[in-house]
Design a protein around this motif. Structure first.
Motif, PDB file in Angstrom:
ATOM      1  N   MET A   8      31.654   7.980  -2.343  1.00  0.00           N
ATOM      2  CA  MET A   8      30.960   8.578  -3.490  1.00  0.00           C
ATOM      3  C   MET A   8      29.807   7.682  -3.930  1.00  0.00           C
ATOM      4  SD  MET A   8      32.507   9.745  -7.197  1.00  0.00           S
ATOM      5  CE  MET A   8      33.024   8.101  -7.655  1.00  0.00           C
ATOM      6  N   GLU A   9      28.665   8.297  -4.190  1.00  0.00           N
ATOM      7  CA  GLU A   9      27.526   7.531  -4.685  1.00  0.00           C
ATOM      8  C   GLU A   9      27.903   6.841  -5.994  1.00  0.00           C
ATOM      9  OE1 GLU A   9      27.572  10.677  -3.907  1.00  0.00           O
ATOM     10  OE2 GLU A   9      25.863  11.254  -2.630  1.00  0.00           O
ATOM     11  N   ARG A  10      27.400   5.629  -6.182  1.00  0.00           N
ATOM     12  CA  ARG A  10      27.785   4.845  -7.356  1.00  0.00           C
ATOM     13  C   ARG A  10      27.370   5.539  -8.656  1.00  0.00           C
ATOM     14  NH1 ARG A  10      29.137  -0.417  -7.159  1.00  0.00           N
ATOM     15  NH2 ARG A  10      27.759  -1.055  -8.862  1.00  0.00           N
ATOM     16  N   TYR A  11      26.258   6.272  -8.641  1.00  0.00           N
ATOM     17  CA  TYR A  11      25.808   6.893  -9.886  1.00  0.00           C
ATOM     18  C   TYR A  11      26.722   8.036 -10.321  1.00  0.00           C
ATOM     19  CZ  TYR A  11      23.619  11.053  -7.684  1.00  0.00           C
ATOM     20  OH  TYR A  11      23.370  12.233  -7.017  1.00  0.00           O
ATOM     21  N   LYS A  12      27.577   8.497  -9.418  1.00  0.00           N
ATOM     22  CA  LYS A  12      28.528   9.544  -9.756  1.00  0.00           C
ATOM     23  C   LYS A  12      29.864   8.988 -10.243  1.00  0.00           C
ATOM     24  CE  LYS A  12      26.612  12.980  -6.553  1.00  0.00           C
ATOM     25  NZ  LYS A  12      26.892  13.864  -5.384  1.00  0.00           N
ATOM     26  N   ASP A  13      29.998   7.668 -10.240  1.00  0.00           N
ATOM     27  CA  ASP A  13      31.241   7.023 -10.645  1.00  0.00           C
ATOM     28  C   ASP A  13      31.223   6.776 -12.153  1.00  0.00           C
ATOM     29  OD1 ASP A  13      33.473   5.471 -11.043  1.00  0.00           O
ATOM     30  OD2 ASP A  13      33.029   4.011  -9.460  1.00  0.00           O
TER      31      ASP A  13
ATOM     32  N   THR B  37      24.352   0.552 -14.830  1.00  0.00           N
ATOM     33  CA  THR B  37      24.598   0.424 -13.391  1.00  0.00           C
ATOM     34  C   THR B  37      24.355   1.751 -12.684  1.00  0.00           C
ATOM     35  OG1 THR B  37      26.226  -1.324 -13.752  1.00  0.00           O
ATOM     36  CG2 THR B  37      26.341  -0.153 -11.658  1.00  0.00           C
ATOM     37  N   ARG B  38      24.833   2.819 -13.255  1.00  0.00           N
ATOM     38  CA  ARG B  38      24.645   4.137 -12.652  1.00  0.00           C
ATOM     39  C   ARG B  38      23.170   4.521 -12.612  1.00  0.00           C
ATOM     40  NH1 ARG B  38      28.723   8.168 -15.632  1.00  0.00           N
ATOM     41  NH2 ARG B  38      28.343   9.459 -13.775  1.00  0.00           N
ATOM     42  N   ALA B  39      22.437   4.204 -13.702  1.00  0.00           N
ATOM     43  CA  ALA B  39      21.008   4.533 -13.747  1.00  0.00           C
ATOM     44  C   ALA B  39      20.240   3.793 -12.663  1.00  0.00           C
ATOM     45  CB  ALA B  39      20.450   4.200 -15.124  1.00  0.00           C
ATOM     46  N   ARG B  40      20.559   2.514 -12.444  1.00  0.00           N
ATOM     47  CA  ARG B  40      19.850   1.743 -11.420  1.00  0.00           C
ATOM     48  C   ARG B  40      20.144   2.289 -10.021  1.00  0.00           C
ATOM     49  NH1 ARG B  40      20.906  -2.520 -15.092  1.00  0.00           N
ATOM     50  NH2 ARG B  40      22.920  -2.982 -14.112  1.00  0.00           N
ATOM     51  N   ASP B  41      21.378   2.688  -9.801  1.00  0.00           N
ATOM     52  CA  ASP B  41      21.716   3.250  -8.495  1.00  0.00           C
ATOM     53  C   ASP B  41      20.984   4.567  -8.253  1.00  0.00           C
ATOM     54  OD1 ASP B  41      23.599   3.326  -6.058  1.00  0.00           O
ATOM     55  OD2 ASP B  41      23.965   5.274  -7.024  1.00  0.00           O
ATOM     56  N   LEU B  42      20.991   5.430  -9.245  1.00  0.00           N
ATOM     57  CA  LEU B  42      20.308   6.713  -9.099  1.00  0.00           C
ATOM     58  C   LEU B  42      18.806   6.520  -8.916  1.00  0.00           C
ATOM     59  CD1 LEU B  42      20.247   9.784  -9.127  1.00  0.00           C
ATOM     60  CD2 LEU B  42      20.327   9.721 -11.626  1.00  0.00           C
ATOM     61  N   LEU B  43      18.240   5.579  -9.662  1.00  0.00           N
ATOM     62  CA  LEU B  43      16.804   5.326  -9.567  1.00  0.00           C
ATOM     63  C   LEU B  43      16.404   4.987  -8.138  1.00  0.00           C
ATOM     64  CD1 LEU B  43      14.105   4.905 -11.141  1.00  0.00           C
ATOM     65  CD2 LEU B  43      14.787   2.512 -11.413  1.00  0.00           C
ATOM     66  N   GLY B  44      17.239   4.213  -7.441  1.00  0.00           N
ATOM     67  CA  GLY B  44      16.918   3.806  -6.076  1.00  0.00           C
ATOM     68  C   GLY B  44      16.944   4.943  -5.077  1.00  0.00           C
ATOM     69  N   ARG B  45      17.451   6.080  -5.463  1.00  0.00           N
ATOM     70  CA  ARG B  45      17.544   7.235  -4.570  1.00  0.00           C
ATOM     71  C   ARG B  45      16.443   8.257  -4.815  1.00  0.00           C
ATOM     72  NH1 ARG B  45      22.940   7.115  -2.600  1.00  0.00           N
ATOM     73  NH2 ARG B  45      24.219   5.592  -3.739  1.00  0.00           N
ATOM     74  N   MET B  46      15.592   8.009  -5.817  1.00  0.00           N
ATOM     75  CA  MET B  46      14.617   9.007  -6.243  1.00  0.00           C
ATOM     76  C   MET B  46      13.251   8.784  -5.604  1.00  0.00           C
ATOM     77  SD  MET B  46      15.634   9.085 -10.306  1.00  0.00           S
ATOM     78  CE  MET B  46      14.486  10.399 -10.736  1.00  0.00           C
ATOM     79  N   THR B  47      12.545   9.890  -5.382  1.00  0.00           N
ATOM     80  CA  THR B  47      11.159   9.810  -4.937  1.00  0.00           C
ATOM     81  C   THR B  47      10.252   9.540  -6.136  1.00  0.00           C
ATOM     82  OG1 THR B  47      10.720  12.156  -5.283  1.00  0.00           O
ATOM     83  CG2 THR B  47      11.672  11.512  -3.149  1.00  0.00           C
ATOM     84  N   LEU B  48       9.022   9.146  -5.864  1.00  0.00           N
ATOM     85  CA  LEU B  48       8.068   8.920  -6.951  1.00  0.00           C
ATOM     86  C   LEU B  48       7.847  10.205  -7.731  1.00  0.00           C
ATOM     87  CD1 LEU B  48       6.075   7.162  -8.505  1.00  0.00           C
ATOM     88  CD2 LEU B  48       4.345   7.677  -6.744  1.00  0.00           C
ATOM     89  N   ARG B  49       7.765  11.335  -7.064  1.00  0.00           N
ATOM     90  CA  ARG B  49       7.565  12.611  -7.752  1.00  0.00           C
ATOM     91  C   ARG B  49       8.743  12.903  -8.692  1.00  0.00           C
ATOM     92  NH1 ARG B  49       4.970  17.528  -6.633  1.00  0.00           N
ATOM     93  NH2 ARG B  49       3.248  16.170  -6.034  1.00  0.00           N
ATOM     94  N   GLU B  50       9.950  12.679  -8.230  1.00  0.00           N
ATOM     95  CA  GLU B  50      11.115  12.917  -9.086  1.00  0.00           C
ATOM     96  C   GLU B  50      11.128  11.976 -10.289  1.00  0.00           C
ATOM     97  OE1 GLU B  50      14.417  14.541  -5.846  1.00  0.00           O
ATOM     98  OE2 GLU B  50      14.033  12.385  -6.035  1.00  0.00           O
TER      99      GLU B  50
END
Length: 750
Positions: A1-6, A13-26
């Motif tokens: 499971m992705e950390r941001y879903k935990d 911590t969840r915000a930093r994990d999700l941020l690393g998965r996002m495109t610049l447009r997102e």
């Protein structure tokens, strides 16, 4: 499971994990708030259709960061009980928006819902408070906190995440149309009330976006969004204390102000938004722009993309209706902004979403529970309205009126039977039965007590025009009345006439004058509009005893109003229950408790008349005018009080202890106020500066012991190098109430 879903991990911590998965447009999509939420749906019977514009915006960014004003209802939005969100639709539409965003977000990022709530929720069936200027007159932050908590509970039930709350502006020029949004002219009072509002809303799980940062109430000539031509000392002493108080109260976010301060727009002010707010004050939330304000930075940059970059680099994290933040991808390509700055802003917003639990529970229960928040069910607003009324004059004890003495009582004036004129700007449509006008309040009171008073009503005159025939009819109708209640003043109601609104919702043009206050409705003369002064003059000339009830959103010139009034009650827009509160006070079923939160001038040419002027000159020293007619802190009672000093302040124990005794025959509210004046220091001081207050209700003969501590910050001074220090020297203290000094003394700081 992705950390941001935990959900066991921290929001950060969840915000930093999700941020690393996002495109610049997102990422950019999380920072924009371009849409007008009220334009994102169509109501078709009992169903809601989401517009193509909304769907295209979600598709463009693979989601949506924040949606403003889904529930907003007013003439600008064009939403009312026929076309807007009411009953179950209010919550269903919110969930429908959320589900659509989640279904079209690659990473399943929910949307935040932001909504206007400057004095209660600007939505259909919103729980509305008196405007801030009225609340300031109550000197009752604990009561305001309770009322704000009711607002918060309603917004929480509707699924609102961010409440946009007016809390920071300090009123320094009453010509400004947004005077009603200020708690008053004093920074200490404003700070106490602002912090109370933040605590109230956020105690119910709704995050506050406190606005406006900063010094918008200073103005140039009272013109909205104009330059604050002040230096760092005035900024520190007057305008920043409410900001600091909101940070300490835990405000989740701040909204930057339109104005510039000494040449630098607030939206481009890195010192204000980053060095001071985050560095010095330790703020960790996010900063939102005001409506289209980022695009207005084109006046400096001449380039929309550069404007977006300038605001982001200064410390703005979230836009509002602008196009500058939409161009942040281009700004990165051009090297105007580094992507790491975008990451900082996005992480702050994602952290809020995780903290609020939106990833686990994105939708709210679909009920009409939010409609239960009425003044009758939650009477905090009724008590706040009652406490906000300020009795300024009462010649020969005219008030309170008797319900048993036989009398034909006159009632006249354009505000006597006009509910929307009691509500202020940023007001939604209201159901007629939800509020009480002054006329209705008097009629219901007299009917309930079955008294001997007969009420004779005539409107008297238009609010914004002269009408000699109407005036003559009024005088005929009131011929047999020895006492007349004249309900005069102004209006911020957008419902009375046609006009044009600007892109930010402010009034741009009035086809016919129907407002003399509100956003973009600035007044150069402060004269009671239309034929209202002539009405007061005619009543007085006819030998009537005149009880003037002044309802408005700002101070007016008081010389003529005062001259033609035997009794005078000042009521800044008191809200839905204002008519009932006024009726109760006039007949003595309630006791006057309010004290002025702003000084009232005799003439506009006296401005500024705020009480806390610098001691380097003689304020108000004109040969043909003195100080204001009624100063800050003034307000009478139906009883009398005596103050006795018990313990004066000392450097070792900076607090004043005293007794206050009700020496009259009625219960009453004492509102002791503690002021300081530094007579020795590094720079000029203020003539007086409020540093503490209390409000206590005393029965006849009752005595209460009160201690008012002097806050440590009130003894500090910003020196010539703008360092805040505790300097040696003599400090005068004054304890006042009802506009008079009751006790005074001095002590010396070593």
């Amino acid at each position: 499971m992705e950390r941001y879903k935990d959900s066991s991990l921290t929001p950060e911590t969840r915000a930093r994990d999700l941020l690393g998965r996002m495109t610049l447009r997102e990422k950019v999509g999380q920072l924009t708030q371009r849409l007008y939420g009220f334009a994102c749906y169509r109501r078709v019977g009992d169903q809601i259709e989401l517009t193509a514009e909304f769907q295209e915006e979600v598709a463009r960014y693979g989601g949506l960061g924040t949606l403003y004003g889904l529930h907003r209802a007013d003439p600008w939005s064009g939403r009312d009980y026929e076309s807007g969100l009411t009953d179950l639709l209010a919550v269903r539409a919110r969930n429908q928006v959320q589900r659509y965003v989640l279904e079209h977000s690659r990473l399943g990022i929910p949307v935040l819902l932001s909504s206007e709530s400057p004095h209660g929720h600007q939505a259909l069936d919103g729980y509305l408070l008196p405007v801030n200027l009225a609340c300031g007159c109550s000197f009752a932050p604990e009561l305001l906190e309770e009322a704000a908590a009711v607002c918060g509970r309603q917004l929480q039930a509707m699924g609102i995440d961010l409440a946009l709350v007016s809390a920071l502006d300090v009123l320094r020029d009453p010509r400004w149309g947004r005077s009603e949004e200020c708690f008053g002219e004093d920074p200490y009072l404003a700070s106490q009330m602002a912090a109370a509002v933040v605590r109230g809303y956020q105690s119910q799980g709704v995050d506050v976006v406190a606005k406006h940062l900063c010094a918008q109430g200073e103005t140039t000539g009272g013109v909205n969004a104009s330059a604050a031509r002040i230096g760092p000392r005035e900024l520190r002493e007057i305008h920043l204390p409410p900001v600091k108080a909101c940070v300490e109260a835990g405000a989740a976010a701040f909204m930057a102000a339109y104005n510039e301060i000494d040449g630098v727009y607030c939206h481009a002010n890195h010192w204000l938004l980053t060095d001071l707010l985050r560095g010095e004050y330790g703020f960790t939330g996010f900063v939102m722009s005001d409506g289209v304000a980022i695009d207005q930075l084109d006046a400096v940059t001449g380039d929309r993309t550069a404007s977006g970059a300038l605001a982001l680099n200064a410390g703005v994290d979230m836009g509002l209706w602008d196009t500058g933040f939409q161009q942040l991808e281009e700004a990165v390509d051009r090297g105007l902004v580094e992507e790491r700055r975008i990451d900082e802003a996005v992480e702050r917003i994602l952290t809020v979403k995780f903290r609020r639990g939106l990833f686990e529970e994105p939708c709210v229960p679909e009920t009409t529970a939010y409609q239960q928040f009425t003044p009758r069910a939650y009477p905090q607003v009724e008590r706040l309205a009652e406490r906000s009324l300020v009795l300024l004059k009462n010649e020969n004890g005219l008030l309170p009126l008797s319900v048993t003495a036989p009398r034909r009582l006159g009632l006249v004036g354009p505000n006597a039977d006009a509910l929307y004129h009691q509500l202020g700007d940023y007001t939604p449509p209201v159901r007629p039965e939800s509020g009480t006008t002054v006329k209705q309040g008097l009629e219901r009171l007299l009917e309930a007590v079955q008294g001997a008073v007969q009420l004779i009503y005539h409107p008297g005159c238009p609010m914004f025009a002269q009408d000699s025939a109407m005036l003559a009819q009024a005088m005929d109708a009131l011929a047999d009345c020895d006492v007349v209640i004249a309900v005069v003043g102004g209006s911020s109601s957008r419902f009375a006439g046609a006009g044009e609104f600007d892109a930010n919702g402010a009034l741009k043009r009035q086809d016919e004058i129907t407002m003399d206050c509100g956003e973009n409705v600035d007044d150069c003369c402060l004269r009671l509009p239309g034929g209202q002064l002539e009405l007061l003059r005619a009543l007085k000339a006819a030998g009537k005893r005149v009880v003037t009830v002044l309802i408005g959103g700002r101070p007016y010139e008081m010389a003529e109003i005062d001259a033609w009034s035997d009794a005078l009650l000042c009521c800044f827009y008191p809200g839905l229950t204002g008519g009932e509160a006024i009726a109760r006070l006039l007949f003595g079923l309630a006791e006057p408790a309010g004290r002025l939160s702003v000084s009232l001038p005799d003439h506009v040419g006296q401005l500024p008349v705020y009480y806390n002027a610098k001691d380097s000159y003689r304020p108000g020293a004109y040969y043909n005018a003195g100080r204001p007619r009624y100063g800050f802190g003034a307000g009478l009672s139906y009883t009398s009080f005596a103050y006795t000093l018990l313990t004066p302040p000392t450097p070792e124990k900076p607090e004043v202890t005293f007794q206050v005794r009700n020496t009259g025959g009625r219960p009453g509210w004492a509102v002791p106020q503690l002021y300081l004046h530094r007579t020795q220091g590094a720079v000029t001081s203020r003539v007086r500066q409020l540093c503490g207050f209390d409000a206590c209700r005393l029965a006849p003969g009752e005595t209460k012991t009160v201690t008012l501590p002097i806050p440590p910050e009130s003894l500090l001074q910003w020196d010539a190098a703008m360092a805040q220090r505790l300097l040696p020297g003599r400090i005068q203290w004054f304890l006042g109430d009802q506009g008079e000094t009751c006790l005074e003394g001095a002590f010396v700081l070593p």
